[in-house]
Design an enzyme around this catalytic site. Sequence first.
Site, PDB file in Angstrom:
ATOM      1  N   GLY A  50     -36.046 -13.617 -28.305  1.00 28.38           N
ATOM      2  CA  GLY A  50     -35.062 -12.562 -28.209  1.00 28.38           C
ATOM      3  C   GLY A  50     -33.649 -13.467 -27.980  1.00 28.38           C
ATOM      4  N   ALA A  51     -33.508 -14.537 -27.535  1.00 32.45           N
ATOM      5  CA  ALA A  51     -32.542 -15.134 -27.247  1.00 32.45           C
ATOM      6  C   ALA A  51     -31.853 -15.624 -28.361  1.00 32.45           C
ATOM      7  CB  ALA A  51     -32.610 -16.592 -26.350  1.00 32.45           C
ATOM      8  N   GLY A 107     -10.062   0.945  -2.419  1.00 33.35           N
ATOM      9  CA  GLY A 107     -10.458   2.197  -3.041  1.00 33.35           C
ATOM     10  C   GLY A 107     -10.104   2.181  -4.369  1.00 33.35           C
ATOM     11  N   GLY A 108      -9.008   3.115  -4.535  1.00 33.30           N
ATOM     12  CA  GLY A 108      -8.471   3.307  -6.022  1.00 33.30           C
ATOM     13  C   GLY A 108      -7.754   2.142  -6.526  1.00 33.30           C
TER      14      GLY A 108
HETATM   15  C1  HXC Z   1      -0.601   4.977   3.891  1.00 30.06           C
HETATM   16  C2  HXC Z   1      -1.081   2.811   4.417  1.00 30.06           C
HETATM   17  C3  HXC Z   1      -2.133   2.899   3.797  1.00 30.06           C
HETATM   18  C4  HXC Z   1      -2.761   4.056   3.152  1.00 30.06           C
HETATM   19  C5  HXC Z   1      -1.995   0.850   4.572  1.00 30.06           C
HETATM   20  N1  HXC Z   1      -0.779   1.639   5.001  1.00 30.06           N
HETATM   21  N2  HXC Z   1      -2.822   1.655   4.102  1.00 30.06           N
HETATM   22  N3  HXC Z   1      -0.379   4.179   4.537  1.00 30.06           N
HETATM   23  N4  HXC Z   1      -1.925   5.081   3.196  1.00 30.06           N
HETATM   24  N5  HXC Z   1      -3.860   3.931   2.348  1.00 30.06           N
HETATM   25  C6  HXC Z   1       0.250   1.283   5.602  1.00 30.06           C
HETATM   26  C7  HXC Z   1      -0.189   0.869   7.343  1.00 30.06           C
HETATM   27  O1  HXC Z   1       0.026   2.165   8.030  1.00 30.06           O
HETATM   28  C8  HXC Z   1       0.883   0.153   7.675  1.00 30.06           C
HETATM   29  O2  HXC Z   1       2.142   0.775   7.903  1.00 30.06           O
HETATM   30  C9  HXC Z   1       1.306  -0.636   6.411  1.00 30.06           C
HETATM   31  O3  HXC Z   1       0.760   0.060   5.313  1.00 30.06           O
HETATM   32  C10 HXC Z   1       0.585  -2.079   6.329  1.00 30.06           C
HETATM   33  O4  HXC Z   1      -0.753  -1.700   6.709  1.00 30.06           O
HETATM   34  P1  HXC Z   1      -1.474  -2.680   7.802  1.00 30.06           P
HETATM   35  O5  HXC Z   1      -2.868  -2.071   8.073  1.00 30.06           O
HETATM   36  O6  HXC Z   1      -0.632  -3.138   8.965  1.00 30.06           O
HETATM   37  O7  HXC Z   1      -1.798  -3.921   7.019  1.00 30.06           O
HETATM   38  P2  HXC Z   1      -2.891  -5.008   7.006  1.00 30.06           P
HETATM   39  O8  HXC Z   1      -3.522  -5.311   8.457  1.00 30.06           O
HETATM   40  O9  HXC Z   1      -2.836  -6.362   6.176  1.00 30.06           O
HETATM   41  O10 HXC Z   1      -4.243  -4.087   6.467  1.00 30.06           O
HETATM   42  C11 HXC Z   1      -4.214  -3.843   4.970  1.00 30.06           C
HETATM   43  C12 HXC Z   1      -5.435  -2.683   4.836  1.00 30.06           C
HETATM   44  C13 HXC Z   1      -5.277  -1.695   5.890  1.00 30.06           C
HETATM   45  C14 HXC Z   1      -6.381  -3.713   4.818  1.00 30.06           C
HETATM   46  C15 HXC Z   1      -5.039  -2.104   3.381  1.00 30.06           C
HETATM   47  O11 HXC Z   1      -3.992  -1.070   5.836  1.00 30.06           O
HETATM   48  C16 HXC Z   1      -6.095  -0.589   5.350  1.00 30.06           C
HETATM   49  O12 HXC Z   1      -7.381  -0.563   5.517  1.00 30.06           O
HETATM   50  N6  HXC Z   1      -5.664   0.714   4.930  1.00 30.06           N
HETATM   51  C17 HXC Z   1      -6.544   1.892   4.540  1.00 30.06           C
HETATM   52  C18 HXC Z   1      -7.415   1.535   3.142  1.00 30.06           C
HETATM   53  C19 HXC Z   1      -7.837   2.775   2.641  1.00 30.06           C
HETATM   54  O13 HXC Z   1      -9.060   3.137   3.557  1.00 30.06           O
HETATM   55  N7  HXC Z   1      -7.398   3.296   1.896  1.00 30.06           N
HETATM   56  C20 HXC Z   1      -7.870   4.373   1.145  1.00 30.06           C
HETATM   57  C21 HXC Z   1      -8.849   4.085   0.216  1.00 30.06           C
HETATM   58  S1  HXC Z   1      -9.710   5.565  -0.803  1.00 30.06           S
HETATM   59  P3  HXC Z   1       3.232   0.357   8.961  1.00 30.06           P
HETATM   60  O14 HXC Z   1       4.234   1.425   9.315  1.00 30.06           O
HETATM   61  O15 HXC Z   1       2.438  -0.044  10.246  1.00 30.06           O
HETATM   62  O16 HXC Z   1       3.736  -0.976   8.520  1.00 30.06           O
HETATM   63  C22 HXC Z   1      -8.808   5.748  -2.180  1.00 30.06           C
HETATM   64  C23 HXC Z   1      -9.293   6.706  -3.051  1.00 30.06           C
HETATM   65  C24 HXC Z   1      -9.418   6.433  -4.431  1.00 30.06           C
HETATM   66  O17 HXC Z   1      -8.107   4.739  -2.651  1.00 30.06           O
HETATM   67  C25 HXC Z   1     -10.933   6.419  -4.828  1.00 30.06           C
HETATM   68  C26 HXC Z   1     -10.734   6.500  -6.387  1.00 30.06           C
HETATM   69  C27 HXC Z   1     -12.174   6.506  -6.932  1.00 30.06           C
END
Ligand code: HXC
Length: 509
Positions: A399-400, A164-165
């Site tokens: 053009g190139a 995402g962001g």
């Molecule tokens: C809160 C989060 C988090 C998030 C991960 N964690 N992403 N907590 N908000 N966005 C936490 C998990 O709960 C976990 O906590 C720890 O971080 C590690 O994550 P894991 O999933 O165990 O790690 P991994 O298997 O390596 O996977 C990493 C990951 C996955 C691929 C990033 O966590 C994931 O898909 N997260 C969500 C991604 C997402 O959709 N984010 C929002 C994007 S939208 P614990 O306590 O268990 O250790 C966005 C909006 C902005 O960003 C857009 C602007 C244009």
Amino acid sequence: MSQLEELQRRHAQIREGGGQARIDQQHAKGKMTARERLAALLDAGTFQELQPFTLDQPADADAIPGDGVVTGFGHIDGRPVCVYAQDFTVYGGSVSLTHARKITQLQDLALRNGIPLIGLLDSGGARIQGGVTSLHGYGEIFHGNVLASGVIPQIAVMMGPCAGGASYSPALMDFIIMVDKTSSMYITGPDVLKSVTGESIDHERLGGARVHAAISGVAHFIAEDEELALHTVRRLLSYLPSNNVENPPLLPPTDDAARTDVALNTLIPNDPNVPYDMHVVLNSVVDRGSFFEVHQTWAQNAIVGFARLDGQPVGIVAQQPMVMAGAIDINAADKIARFVCFCDAFNLPVLTFVDSPGFLPGAAQEHGGIIRHGAKIIYAYVEASVPKISVVTRKGYGGAYIVMGSKSLGADLHLAWPAAEIAVLGPEAAVNVLYRRELAAEADPTALRAALIADYRATHATPYYAAERGILDNVIEPAQTRPTLIAALRFLREQTRHRPAKKHGVMPV
Ligand code: HXC
């Protein structure tokens, strides 16, 4: 507990981040922690941390100091940089409003002081628990990225899953370096993709380093491991000024300014359809070992990168005849335009080496908007007020020829090698258009066509047609290219140019 003991207790808590178990998990994945990365990036002992005590608000008993990002400043090769490193052990490096504001305050500090900004990213994106406040925080980071654009260099190193962001902020920065196998970038991750579209794809194939370095062009550099990624940052900065009002760092020359290379005199094959490697030209002309290629594995029909000539950093743009004969397609146009724009913003002279048969023809390119993308090259060259020197090594057709930093687009010096073929169309295509009727009248037009092509090649497809009309500044012996360019750069270095006043143009993106 004494005041000093309390401070030490708090510092120990800060250093621990999300706890030893999560640090071990990070190491097991082949990843360093945020603090280990900072130590590897910066000159030893120079890091000064900012705001290590911050807690996400309202803070609960489990809140972790620093809120998942380490920010501060230090030195690289003795020059100051501002840097932040996201800590995946703390809430997966996710961005709350507090986390975001540590970054935006660092952006402000870097911008006010004219210091490059480096982000070491390892983040799950917007912190889910923060809801809209996390999104607001990202918006503030994007705002800071855009205000800093063109004022200070901004470099993002992707060192984990960046969702995402965490992908959009780097996209607004100047360079993205991805660590192979451990980093990924995507707007929508595999899990969401599966639930929305049913498509099943893993992190690596969706947004891994190789995908972005070779297919999407999102990443400018790919590094085998974290150490090499951080080394890439240090090398990149060695070519760049700290901000847009400084000149790039002039290093003591490491190579002979008068060095010539007779091998270049015979590099161009006699047959115009036989390719040669433009890297041979570039590596021969610039200071030995100084060519540092950007976007090495994406749009390889074009080459862009940094180099030094007599110690002076320059931006290099070239075609690669070994790939698609050096034709310009949509991706090559974007690659070239963006690079020229960057060089102009940071006072790097642009040296262009032209060998292209033209824009890539075809419905796919036309429907993809090659007109719109090709226009970006023209826009970037005309807008650039840095010294611009172009050398046509062989083909410069249609053009190139025009778009690649030609004299009409404002080249300060436009040179050609004797093998240059500069004309509206290549000989075969030109003869087919000009002598269609005569060729159709022949029972066997082979001999007539060959004679017409030879005549066209001798009269039009030479550098002298352009040189006699003042459209080329000179035709030079290839061996003399390096000393010629160095002399020109010494002359052009001090120039300043004034442009018509406007808020900004409208780039044809
Ligand atoms: C809160 C989060 C988090 C998030 C991960 N964690 N992403 N907590 N908000 N966005 C936490 C998990 O709960 C976990 O906590 C720890 O971080 C590690 O994550 P894991 O999933 O165990 O790690 P991994 O298997 O390596 O996977 C990493 C990951 C996955 C691929 C990033 O966590 C994931 O898909 N997260 C969500 C991604 C997402 O959709 N984010 C929002 C994007 S939208 P614990 O306590 O268990 O250790 C966005 C909006 C902005 O960003 C857009 C602007 C244009």
